[in-house]
Design a protein around this motif. Structure first.
Motif, PDB file in Angstrom:
ATOM      1  N   ASP A 167       0.808  -1.218   0.000  1.00 27.78           N
ATOM      2  CA  ASP A 167       0.000   0.000   0.000  1.00 27.78           C
ATOM      3  C   ASP A 167       0.842   1.269   0.000  1.00 27.78           C
ATOM      4  N   MET A 168       2.150   1.126  -0.083  1.00 27.20           N
ATOM      5  CA  MET A 168       3.045   2.282  -0.074  1.00 27.20           C
ATOM      6  C   MET A 168       2.729   3.261  -1.202  1.00 27.20           C
ATOM      7  N   ALA A 169       2.943   4.552  -0.921  1.00 32.92           N
ATOM      8  CA  ALA A 169       2.946   5.554  -1.975  1.00 32.92           C
ATOM      9  C   ALA A 169       4.259   5.442  -2.749  1.00 32.92           C
ATOM     10  N   PHE A 170       4.279   5.970  -3.956  1.00 27.37           N
ATOM     11  CA  PHE A 170       5.512   5.945  -4.746  1.00 27.37           C
ATOM     12  C   PHE A 170       6.672   6.587  -3.985  1.00 27.37           C
ATOM     13  N   GLU A 171       6.383   7.705  -3.308  1.00 24.40           N
ATOM     14  CA  GLU A 171       7.437   8.427  -2.601  1.00 24.40           C
ATOM     15  C   GLU A 171       8.077   7.568  -1.509  1.00 24.40           C
ATOM     16  N   ASP A 172       7.244   6.826  -0.761  1.00 25.81           N
ATOM     17  CA  ASP A 172       7.780   5.955   0.285  1.00 25.81           C
ATOM     18  C   ASP A 172       8.541   4.775  -0.309  1.00 25.81           C
ATOM     19  N   ALA A 173       8.055   4.261  -1.423  1.00 24.71           N
ATOM     20  CA  ALA A 173       8.744   3.145  -2.080  1.00 24.71           C
ATOM     21  C   ALA A 173      10.127   3.581  -2.560  1.00 24.71           C
ATOM     22  N   ILE A 174      10.222   4.769  -3.117  1.00 26.40           N
ATOM     23  CA  ILE A 174      11.520   5.277  -3.579  1.00 26.40           C
ATOM     24  C   ILE A 174      12.456   5.488  -2.404  1.00 26.40           C
ATOM     25  N   LYS A 175      11.932   6.015  -1.297  1.00 27.37           N
ATOM     26  CA  LYS A 175      12.755   6.181  -0.093  1.00 27.37           C
ATOM     27  C   LYS A 175      13.285   4.836   0.378  1.00 27.37           C
ATOM     28  N   THR A 208       4.876   7.513 -15.489  1.00 29.65           N
ATOM     29  CA  THR A 208       4.381   8.537 -14.569  1.00 29.65           C
ATOM     30  C   THR A 208       5.462   9.543 -14.227  1.00 29.65           C
ATOM     31  N   ALA A 209       6.645   9.063 -13.883  1.00 30.97           N
ATOM     32  CA  ALA A 209       7.766   9.951 -13.540  1.00 30.97           C
ATOM     33  C   ALA A 209       9.063   9.200 -13.728  1.00 30.97           C
ATOM     34  N   GLN A 210      10.106   9.913 -14.087  1.00 32.25           N
ATOM     35  CA  GLN A 210      11.435   9.325 -14.159  1.00 32.25           C
ATOM     36  C   GLN A 210      12.460  10.393 -13.795  1.00 32.25           C
ATOM     37  N   GLN A 211      13.515   9.957 -13.143  1.00 30.45           N
ATOM     38  CA  GLN A 211      14.492  10.902 -12.618  1.00 30.45           C
ATOM     39  C   GLN A 211      15.818  10.205 -12.420  1.00 30.45           C
ATOM     40  N   ARG A 212      16.908  10.968 -12.478  1.00 32.65           N
ATOM     41  CA  ARG A 212      18.236  10.446 -12.168  1.00 32.65           C
ATOM     42  C   ARG A 212      18.734  11.096 -10.880  1.00 32.65           C
ATOM     43  N   ILE A 213      19.185  10.274  -9.949  1.00 34.83           N
ATOM     44  CA  ILE A 213      19.763  10.736  -8.694  1.00 34.83           C
ATOM     45  C   ILE A 213      21.280  10.804  -8.873  1.00 34.83           C
ATOM     46  N   GLU A 214      21.828  12.001  -8.912  1.00 40.58           N
ATOM     47  CA  GLU A 214      23.257  12.177  -9.122  1.00 40.58           C
ATOM     48  C   GLU A 214      24.027  11.975  -7.819  1.00 40.58           C
ATOM     49  N   ARG A 215      25.337  11.887  -7.957  1.00 37.80           N
ATOM     50  CA  ARG A 215      26.189  11.594  -6.809  1.00 37.80           C
ATOM     51  C   ARG A 215      26.059  12.634  -5.695  1.00 37.80           C
ATOM     52  N   ASP A 216      25.861  13.887  -6.073  1.00 39.29           N
ATOM     53  CA  ASP A 216      25.793  14.955  -5.072  1.00 39.29           C
ATOM     54  C   ASP A 216      24.355  15.336  -4.719  1.00 39.29           C
ATOM     55  N   ASP A 217      23.393  14.468  -5.016  1.00 38.59           N
ATOM     56  CA  ASP A 217      21.998  14.779  -4.759  1.00 38.59           C
ATOM     57  C   ASP A 217      21.771  14.986  -3.250  1.00 38.59           C
ATOM     58  N   TYR A 219      19.053  15.034  -1.398  1.00 36.14           N
ATOM     59  CA  TYR A 219      18.102  14.132  -0.757  1.00 36.14           C
ATOM     60  C   TYR A 219      18.741  12.770  -0.480  1.00 36.14           C
ATOM     61  N   PHE A 220      19.503  12.240  -1.445  1.00 39.84           N
ATOM     62  CA  PHE A 220      20.170  10.963  -1.217  1.00 39.84           C
ATOM     63  C   PHE A 220      21.159  11.070  -0.062  1.00 39.84           C
ATOM     64  N   GLN A 221      21.885  12.185   0.006  1.00 43.81           N
ATOM     65  CA  GLN A 221      22.824  12.373   1.104  1.00 43.81           C
ATOM     66  C   GLN A 221      22.095  12.411   2.443  1.00 43.81           C
ATOM     67  N   GLU A 222      20.937  13.053   2.466  1.00 43.34           N
ATOM     68  CA  GLU A 222      20.139  13.112   3.688  1.00 43.34           C
ATOM     69  C   GLU A 222      19.654  11.720   4.094  1.00 43.34           C
ATOM     70  N   ILE A 223      19.215  10.947   3.109  1.00 40.84           N
ATOM     71  CA  ILE A 223      18.776   9.579   3.373  1.00 40.84           C
ATOM     72  C   ILE A 223      19.934   8.738   3.914  1.00 40.84           C
ATOM     73  N   SER A 224      21.100   8.851   3.281  1.00 42.26           N
ATOM     74  CA  SER A 224      22.260   8.060   3.672  1.00 42.26           C
ATOM     75  C   SER A 224      22.694   8.372   5.102  1.00 42.26           C
ATOM     76  N   VAL A 225      22.830   9.653   5.413  1.00 38.42           N
ATOM     77  CA  VAL A 225      23.252  10.054   6.753  1.00 38.42           C
ATOM     78  C   VAL A 225      22.175   9.707   7.784  1.00 38.42           C
ATOM     79  N   GLY A 226      20.921   9.995   7.439  1.00 36.81           N
ATOM     80  CA  GLY A 226      19.827   9.735   8.369  1.00 36.81           C
ATOM     81  C   GLY A 226      19.671   8.262   8.683  1.00 36.81           C
ATOM     82  N   TRP A 227      19.841   7.403   7.667  1.00 36.86           N
ATOM     83  CA  TRP A 227      19.714   5.966   7.899  1.00 36.86           C
ATOM     84  C   TRP A 227      20.834   5.460   8.792  1.00 36.86           C
TER      85      TRP A 227
END
Length: 247
Positions: A167-175, A208-217, A219-227
């Motif tokens: 039942d996840m939203a796309f945003e939660d699945a990507i996270k 629906t949507a497509q995107q590339r997460i670059e090395r200096d992104d 949000y990814f850095q926030e996810i990495s540190v936060g996790w």
């Protein structure tokens, strides 16, 4: 090596793949491993590839070539009546390419093998997700196995097993998938950013949507540190080991 995830939700499909390819520590390159074909309003097909780069590129090139002029080039995945038949076509194409390379190249155990994740929807049927093996056979995602991984799967799998929810939203699945990728990237240098992301909403018949997460992104850095911090805090909250505990 690489890492790819195809995930089935009640809302639709989510795909993620890294872009690193290497033939040694001094031969590293960046290659897109996600390919899509669309007939707007009728079908969307997405393919993630892991394994021998020559094999996967040959398979994608053959599929693409046969799809540009369906009336002259068969079989075409843009004309097949079901996702099952598309999986069959792609499996046969993969087997054909592997067999060709095996006869021309050095003898080794599956030196030209590749594993593919296929997902999409054709109008009149539900979205479907498949894992295609180097031998050309395949399995389909189900309620018991709602996602597939290919490539370097072991480091990121525990994250998916513990936190996936249909039942996840796309945003939660990507996270969730980004946490899985972060764990894999930290454990294996053969997987790295940039990451390609794509979502498909059921019955939209268009990406629906497509995107590339670059090395200096950021949000990814926030996810990495936060996790990392969350894991340390969770570890510290666990009860201490006691040598004198009752056996």
């Amino acid at each position: 090596m690489t890492y790819c995830i195809g995930l089935r939700l009640n809302k639709g499909l989510v795909f993620m793949s890294d872009t690193r390819t290497n033939a040694g520590v001094d031969d590293i390159a960046q290659v897109r491993k996600m390919t899509s074909w669309e007939k707007p309003g009728e079908r969307v097909i997405t393919l993630l590839s892991a394994g021998n780069l020559a094999t996967t590129q040959a398979v994608v090139s053959l599929l693409d070539e046969r799809s540009k002029a369906p009336e002259d080039r068969n079989p075409s995945i843009l004309e097949a009546p079901s996702m099952f038949q598309i999986a069959t076509i792609i499996g046969e194409t993969l087997r054909e390419v592997v067999k060709t390379y095996a006869h021309e190249g050095q003898e080794a155990k599956s030196p030209f093998g590749a594993t593919l994740i296929l997902g999409g929807q054709i109008k009149g049927s539900e979205p479907r997700l498949f894992l295609i093996y180097p031998e050309g056979n395949f399995i389909e995602a189900s309620d018991d196995s709602p996602y597939f991984q290919s490539g370097e799967t072991k480091y990121g799998r525990p994250i998916l097993v513990r936190a996936y929810n249909p039942d996840m939203a796309f945003e939660d699945a990507i996270k969730l998938m980004l946490v899985s990728f972060d764990s894999t990237i930290r454990a294996n240098l053969a997987v790295d950013l940039p990451l390609d992301i794509q979502t498909y909403e059921t019955n939209s018949y268009a990406i629906t949507a497509q995107q590339r997460i670059e090395r200096d992104d950021p949000y990814f850095q926030e996810i990495s540190v936060g996790w990392g911090e969350a894991l340390r805090n969770a570890f510290q909250s666990l009860p201490d080991f006691n040598f004198d505990r009752q056996r």
